[in-house]
Design an enzyme around this catalytic site. Structure first.
Site, PDB file in Angstrom:
ATOM      1  CB  SER A 101       5.055 -29.881  25.319  1.00 45.16           C
ATOM      2  OG  SER A 101       4.760 -30.244  26.646  1.00 45.16           O
ATOM      3  CG  MET A 154       9.953 -25.448  34.029  1.00 49.69           C
ATOM      4  SD  MET A 154       8.343 -25.746  33.294  1.00 49.69           S
ATOM      5  CE  MET A 154       8.735 -27.184  32.317  1.00 49.69           C
ATOM      6  CG  ASP A 168       7.194 -23.951  26.618  1.00 53.69           C
ATOM      7  OD1 ASP A 168       6.067 -24.385  26.330  1.00 53.69           O
ATOM      8  OD2 ASP A 168       7.971 -24.519  27.413  1.00 53.69           O
ATOM      9  CG  MET A 227       8.860 -19.782  30.399  1.00 51.61           C
ATOM     10  SD  MET A 227       8.565 -21.417  29.694  1.00 51.61           S
ATOM     11  CE  MET A 227       6.851 -21.737  30.091  1.00 51.61           C
ATOM     12  CG  HIS A 245      11.248 -26.232  29.770  1.00 54.00           C
ATOM     13  ND1 HIS A 245       9.975 -25.726  29.565  1.00 54.00           N
ATOM     14  CD2 HIS A 245      11.879 -25.327  30.568  1.00 54.00           C
ATOM     15  CE1 HIS A 245       9.853 -24.581  30.213  1.00 54.00           C
ATOM     16  NE2 HIS A 245      10.988 -24.324  30.845  1.00 54.00           N
ATOM     17  CG  MET A 291       7.146 -29.251  35.398  1.00 51.69           C
ATOM     18  SD  MET A 291       5.450 -28.661  35.343  1.00 51.69           S
ATOM     19  CE  MET A 291       5.289 -28.315  33.577  1.00 51.69           C
ATOM     20  CG  ASP A 325       7.156 -29.070  29.509  1.00 49.02           C
ATOM     21  OD1 ASP A 325       7.952 -28.119  29.391  1.00 49.02           O
ATOM     22  OD2 ASP A 325       6.234 -29.285  28.696  1.00 49.02           O
ATOM     23  CG  HIS A 336       9.317 -29.009  25.191  1.00 45.05           C
ATOM     24  ND1 HIS A 336      10.304 -28.047  25.139  1.00 45.05           N
ATOM     25  CD2 HIS A 336       8.589 -28.715  26.284  1.00 45.05           C
ATOM     26  CE1 HIS A 336      10.169 -27.211  26.147  1.00 45.05           C
ATOM     27  NE2 HIS A 336       9.130 -27.596  26.878  1.00 45.05           N
TER      28      HIS A 336
HETATM   29  C1  DX5 Z   1       4.609 -25.120  30.708  1.00 49.18           C
HETATM   30  C2  DX5 Z   1       5.441 -25.981  29.821  1.00 49.18           C
HETATM   31  C3  DX5 Z   1       4.996 -26.043  28.418  1.00 49.18           C
HETATM   32  C4  DX5 Z   1       3.644 -26.634  28.199  1.00 49.18           C
HETATM   33  C5  DX5 Z   1       3.159 -26.176  26.851  1.00 49.18           C
HETATM   34  O1  DX5 Z   1       5.231 -25.045  31.931  1.00 49.18           O
HETATM   35  O2  DX5 Z   1       6.765 -25.491  29.806  1.00 49.18           O
HETATM   36  O3  DX5 Z   1       5.960 -26.706  27.614  1.00 49.18           O
HETATM   37  O4  DX5 Z   1       3.646 -28.038  28.267  1.00 49.18           O
HETATM   38  O5  DX5 Z   1       1.851 -26.585  26.697  1.00 49.18           O
HETATM   39  P1  DX5 Z   1       0.784 -25.802  25.811  1.00 49.18           P
HETATM   40  O6  DX5 Z   1       1.312 -25.703  24.439  1.00 49.18           O
HETATM   41  O7  DX5 Z   1      -0.426 -26.676  25.938  1.00 49.18           O
HETATM   42  O8  DX5 Z   1       0.600 -24.447  26.456  1.00 49.18           O
HETATM   43 ZN    ZN Z   2       8.170 -26.402  28.357  1.00 49.30          ZN
END
Ligand code: DX5
Ligand code: ZN
Length: 216
Positions: free
Chosen positions: A7, A66, A173, A135, A64, A35, A33, A31
């Site tokens: 990520s 969100m 994740d 999650m 991913h 958001m 993220d 990955h």
């Molecule tokens: C959280 C994300 C994760 C996050 C993981 O909302 O979906 O992918 O970046 O980060 P770590 O491994 O640091 O928890």
């Molecule tokens: Zn993620």
């Protein structure tokens, strides 16, 4: 073989290309993220970053989402270069339709479950999807603490997939690191999404630990 999807949220985004190259030999996917500040209390990045990452690496990109109403954007995430597009169960009114929007575009469709959402919610769509993202923290931020109650969900889902003889991957994740990896792998996780665990620590030592776990 257990795979790692790194990520980039935990990387130094001011030198993203170098950061990806630094960890590339230890990972299997990148990955992203995405958001929107509505589905989760944080805003990150979107389609242009998928295109930028695509230019930095040949590794598959796993997006991913969100975001609310992901059905408006999933096709464009595939066009931008995502091999896997993950939407949240909690964000989809017509999940079956959204899953096929992704698959019809030629990408793999994964569905994510927040920590409070039971795995049973996916029982009638499991045979249509390529993977489930469990999650293991509340979505929104990197570097959070692993929520231990999610381990039972991984085990339950893994058993269901085996019983039904389905080809559905389990991705986890959030908060995956040297201390939590054994538990999730033994419970049935096959793809580990890792932010801090890869970018803020030593990826070589993590990879070694993962190999030891797989051999034991
Ligand atoms: C959280 C994300 C994760 C996050 C993981 O909302 O979906 O992918 O970046 O980060 P770590 O491994 O640091 O928890
Ligand atoms: Zn993620």
């Amino acid at each position: 073989m257990i795979m790692i999807s790194a990520s980039i949220l935990a990387s130094d985004l001011s030198k993203l290309g170098e950061e990806i190259k630094r960890v590339e030999q230890y990972i299997d996917m990148v990955h992203l993220d995405v958001m929107d500040g509505v589905f989760v209390p944080n805003i990150t990045f979107g389609l242009p970053l998928v295109e930028a990452v695509k230019k930095c690496t040949n590794l598959p990109i796993d997006a991913h989402l969100m975001i609310v109403q992901p059905e408006k954007y999933v096709e464009r995430f595939v066009e931008a270069g995502s091999s896997i597009v993950t939407v949240h169960y909690e964000a989809c009114l017509h999940l079956h339709r959204t899953v096929y929007q992704i698959k019809d575009k030629g990408a793999q469709a994964y569905v994510a479950l927040n920590p409070h959402t039971p795995v049973e919610m996916l029982s009638d769509i499991l045979s249509d999807i390529d993977g489930v993202l469990i999650m293991t923290v509340n979505p929104g931020f990197s570097g959070q603490k692993f929520i231990r109650s999610t381990v039972e969900k991984i085990k339950k889902l893994s058993n269901t997939i085996k019983q039904k003889n389905l080809n559905v991957k389990i991705m986890v994740d959030g908060g995956i690191n040297e201390n939590t990896v054994k538990e999730v792998v033994y419970s049935g996780a096959q793809i580990l999404v890792m932010g801090y665990g890869i970018f803020k620590y030593d990826p070589a030592s993590f990879k070694k630990k993962l190999e030891e776990i797989q051999c034991s």
